[in-house]
Design an enzyme around this catalytic site. Structure first.
Site, mmCIF file in Angstrom:
data_model
loop_
_atom_site.group_PDB
_atom_site.id
_atom_site.type_symbol
_atom_site.label_atom_id
_atom_site.label_comp_id
_atom_site.label_asym_id
_atom_site.label_seq_id
_atom_site.Cartn_x
_atom_site.Cartn_y
_atom_site.Cartn_z
ATOM 1 N N LYS A 97 79.261 -21.938 49.980
ATOM 2 C CA LYS A 97 77.601 -21.803 50.234
ATOM 3 C C LYS A 97 76.327 -20.606 49.521
ATOM 4 C CE LYS A 97 77.665 -21.071 55.197
ATOM 5 N NZ LYS A 97 77.664 -21.324 56.173
ATOM 6 N N TYR A 120 50.196 -0.754 47.101
ATOM 7 C CA TYR A 120 49.517 -1.261 47.701
ATOM 8 C C TYR A 120 49.015 -1.150 49.386
ATOM 9 C CZ TYR A 120 49.802 -5.369 45.045
ATOM 10 O OH TYR A 120 49.888 -6.424 43.368
#
Length: 366
Positions: free
Chosen positions: A40, A263
């Site tokens: 999965k 940033y």
């Protein structure tokens, strides 16, 4: 998100390591026990189709999360059993039956909805889910399971299996685990028509609680070479981490004392130093909280300075390296190593999440 083949950031997946990891676990479980490979979430970021094909000679079937993941395997030519671990609502049954996909049914409400929608289950293969203490999906009593099995058979379904999932099999304290195990055993003992397959063993249960294996196991994270407990419990046998993550320096410069990086200007240089830029960021699954962690360049740990951006991160270098110099984010570089679990520990999360967050913008190389 499109895979970015025209940049140096790649994840390398060692399929042979995955095959050997599965073989190592199989040596430690009883003969005759059925093996499901859990693929999965794109095989935990390793590539579901490629992993499934590699394991085809070794496993009896596959576990996925939903119908789309199952259909992907069928369309790729995988013809062995595929079990959907999540709930598939009755309106999707026709696709499941047409593609010989086994579904999980976890409640009597599901039967009520199927009848309301006049859905037949002829040809449908089913595993029943028991909630032994995980608290997500599943039935909680033998009475309810007996009623569900009878109802499914009335609708034409073939109830092949019954299973549960342990919440704490990867923890040192086995109190909760034993409570769940006894609950499940008692429920199974109360069944009037027990399905052929009974399974409860995920990766952790398969390696640390092998005495509790029924007649099938579901191998997930161990297949990819990782310890289900992170680093809390020792592995009884070695595993090979199958995925490495690497990139290259695309920009190198010197900054001066007082210069800031990234940033928010969260990093200020205390002296002149070399800074390298690496083309990977949080859009790739390399999350913003990795500032302060280190990657490997030329066998040396180099700290990530400044905030991780969407597409890039910056590292402090001991010297000016040429553009194109290899940067290792997961894996080995000149005898030094960074594991997925190292990253998980830094993020205060689990190694599963680190792998599953690696986006499909990063090409997988096999």
């Amino acid at each position: 998100m499109i895979s970015s083949f025209h940049r140096p950031t790649v994840a390398r997946v060692n399929l042979q390591a995955i095959k050997e990891n599965v073989a190592s676990v199989q040596k430690h479980i009883p003969l005759g026990v059925k093996t499901y490979a859990v693929v999965k979430a794109d095989a935990y970021g390793h590539g579901a189709v490629q992993v499934s094909k590699a394991l085809l000679p070794q496993v009896d079937g596959y576990c996925v999360s939903n119908l789309d993941e199952a259909l992907q395997l069928r369309q790729a030519g995988i013809d062995k059993e595929i079990l959907i671990l999540g709930v598939l609502l009755p309106n999707e049954l026709e696709l499941a039956v047409a593609n010989a996909i086994t579904v999980t049914i976890a409640s009597l409400d599901w039967i009520a909805l199927a009848r309301l929608e006049k859905k037949e289950c002829q040809g449908l293969k089913v595993h029943v889910k028991v909630d032994s203490g995980m608290g997500r999906i599943g039935l909680r009593s033998s009475k309810a399971v007996n009623l569900l099995i009878d109802s499914l058979k009335e609708l034409g379904a073939d109830v092949e299996g019954i299973f549960t999932h342990f919440a704490t099999a990867d923890e040192a304290d086995d109190t909760k685990f034993n409570q769940q195990l006894q609950f499940f055993k008692k429920l199974i003992a109360g069944l009037e028509d027990k399905p052929r397959l009974v399974h409860a063993s995920n990766s952790a249960t398969s390696i640390w609680h092998s005495d509790t294996i029924f007649n099938a196991v579901r191998l997930g994270i161990v297949s990819y070479g990782l310890n289900p407990s992170g680093s809390d419990l020792s592995l009884p046998f070695p595993l090979q981490e199958a995925l490495s993550l690497e990139s290259s320096l695309v920009h190198v410069k010197m900054i001066s004392a007082g210069d800031t990086v990234g940033y928010g200007a969260t990093y200020t240089a205390k002296k002149s130093e070399y800074v390298g830029t690496v083309p990977i960021g949080y859009a790739d699954g390399w999350t913003r909280n990795m500032q302060g962690f280190s990657v490997l360049v030329d066998g040396q740990f180099c700290e990530i300075i400044g905030r991780v951006s969407m597409d890039q991160l910056t590292i402090r270098l001991p010297k000016a390296y040429p553009l194109g110099t290899k940067v290792t984010l997961i894996g080995s570089n000149q005898q030094k190593n960074i594991s997925t679990t190292d990253i998980a520990n830094y993020r205060n999360t689990i190694n599963y999440e680190v792998l599953c967050l690696l986006s499909d913008r990063i090409p997988r190389i096999y």
